[in-house]
Scaffold this motif. Structure first.
Motif, PDB file in Angstrom:
ATOM      1  N   UNK A 107       0.843  -1.207   0.000  1.00 23.23           N
ATOM      2  CA  UNK A 107       0.000   0.000   0.000  1.00 23.23           C
ATOM      3  C   UNK A 107       0.870   1.246   0.000  1.00 23.23           C
ATOM      4  N   UNK A 108       0.790   1.978  -1.071  1.00 22.04           N
ATOM      5  CA  UNK A 108       1.528   3.233  -1.177  1.00 22.04           C
ATOM      6  C   UNK A 108       0.736   4.350  -0.507  1.00 22.04           C
ATOM      7  N   UNK A 109       1.400   5.459  -0.261  1.00 24.19           N
ATOM      8  CA  UNK A 109       0.714   6.610   0.340  1.00 24.19           C
ATOM      9  C   UNK A 109      -0.251   7.252  -0.651  1.00 24.19           C
ATOM     10  N   UNK A 110       0.095   7.202  -1.908  1.00 23.07           N
ATOM     11  CA  UNK A 110      -0.703   7.828  -2.953  1.00 23.07           C
ATOM     12  C   UNK A 110      -1.645   6.790  -3.563  1.00 23.07           C
ATOM     13  N   UNK A 111      -2.954   6.934  -3.389  1.00 27.43           N
ATOM     14  CA  UNK A 111      -3.902   5.938  -3.918  1.00 27.43           C
ATOM     15  C   UNK A 111      -3.814   5.762  -5.432  1.00 27.43           C
ATOM     16  N   UNK A 112      -3.578   6.851  -6.179  1.00 24.23           N
ATOM     17  CA  UNK A 112      -3.470   6.742  -7.628  1.00 24.23           C
ATOM     18  C   UNK A 112      -2.272   5.874  -8.014  1.00 24.23           C
ATOM     19  N   UNK A 113      -1.156   6.066  -7.329  1.00 24.56           N
ATOM     20  CA  UNK A 113       0.038   5.246  -7.598  1.00 24.56           C
ATOM     21  C   UNK A 113      -0.223   3.781  -7.272  1.00 24.56           C
ATOM     22  N   UNK A 114      -0.897   3.538  -6.159  1.00 27.89           N
ATOM     23  CA  UNK A 114      -1.207   2.157  -5.765  1.00 27.89           C
ATOM     24  C   UNK A 114      -2.110   1.490  -6.802  1.00 27.89           C
ATOM     25  N   UNK A 115      -3.083   2.234  -7.318  1.00 30.20           N
ATOM     26  CA  UNK A 115      -3.969   1.673  -8.338  1.00 30.20           C
ATOM     27  C   UNK A 115      -3.192   1.351  -9.619  1.00 30.20           C
ATOM     28  N   UNK A 116      -2.337   2.252 -10.044  1.00 27.96           N
ATOM     29  CA  UNK A 116      -1.550   2.011 -11.254  1.00 27.96           C
ATOM     30  C   UNK A 116      -0.609   0.821 -11.070  1.00 27.96           C
ATOM     31  N   UNK A 117      -0.004   0.728  -9.898  1.00 26.18           N
ATOM     32  CA  UNK A 117       0.872  -0.404  -9.609  1.00 26.18           C
ATOM     33  C   UNK A 117       0.083  -1.709  -9.648  1.00 26.18           C
TER      34      UNK A 117
END
Length: 173
Positions: free
Chosen positions: A73-83
């Protein structure tokens, strides 16, 4: 001999690393590289580059098993979704070729390669270089992919010694 493809998924670069496990348990480096996804027109085209790049790696190197890093789980939700989407695309590239896939968390990989789950990225790169007798600085994503493959090799060897499935050897349940 068993050939293992390790994948470190990313939305900008996805690391791939291939090792061979010989009958005596020796691990040998075969190939590593980052699949650079940047430069595509949009995010869906990055995913296309990822699918095509993994298809080419699988076709060229013919791994028998695949190991992939789980999403953290990244801090940035958009980054987590892309990952997560990149990881899903990578998994699709593998399962479409009927290869078994094994998943490992970052802490499990660090524990298997360095000996502690909180190891720094540089420590992982260093240990991968030592374990595979590689010289020079390793590209981070490719080194992480090799670390995933090494982790699976260790888990696989333990499972064989215990006479259980690889998933059971690492499970805490």
């Amino acid at each position: 001999m068993t050939r293992i493809l390790g994948i470190d998924p990313g939305s900008q670069r996805t690391g791939v690393g291939i090792i061979d496990i010989e009958a005596g348990g020796q691990v040998r480096h075969v190939y590593h590289a980052p699949l650079v996804l940047l430069g595509a027109d949009d995010f869906p085209q990055r995913l296309r580059r990822l699918l095509d790049g993994l298809a080419e790696v699988i076709e060229t190197w013919r791994p028998q098993e695949v190991a992939i890093e789980k999403v953290f789980m990244a801090r940035n939700p958009d980054s987590a979704l892309k990952l997560g989407q990149a990881r899903g695309a990578a998994m699709c590239a593998v399962v479409l070729r009927d290869l078994p896939i094994h998943e490992y968390a970052a802490k499990e990989i660090k524990l298997a390669v360095v000996g502690k789950g909180g190891a720094e990225k540089q420590q992982v790169q260093h240990m991968v270089g030592i374990m595979l007798n590689l010289h020079g600085k390793l590209q981070a994503d490719a080194a992480d992919a090799l670390a995933v493959a090494i982790t699976h090799a260790h888990v696989r060897a333990t499972a064989q010694r215990l006479g259980v499935d690889a998933r059971q050897a690492w499970s805490r349940k």
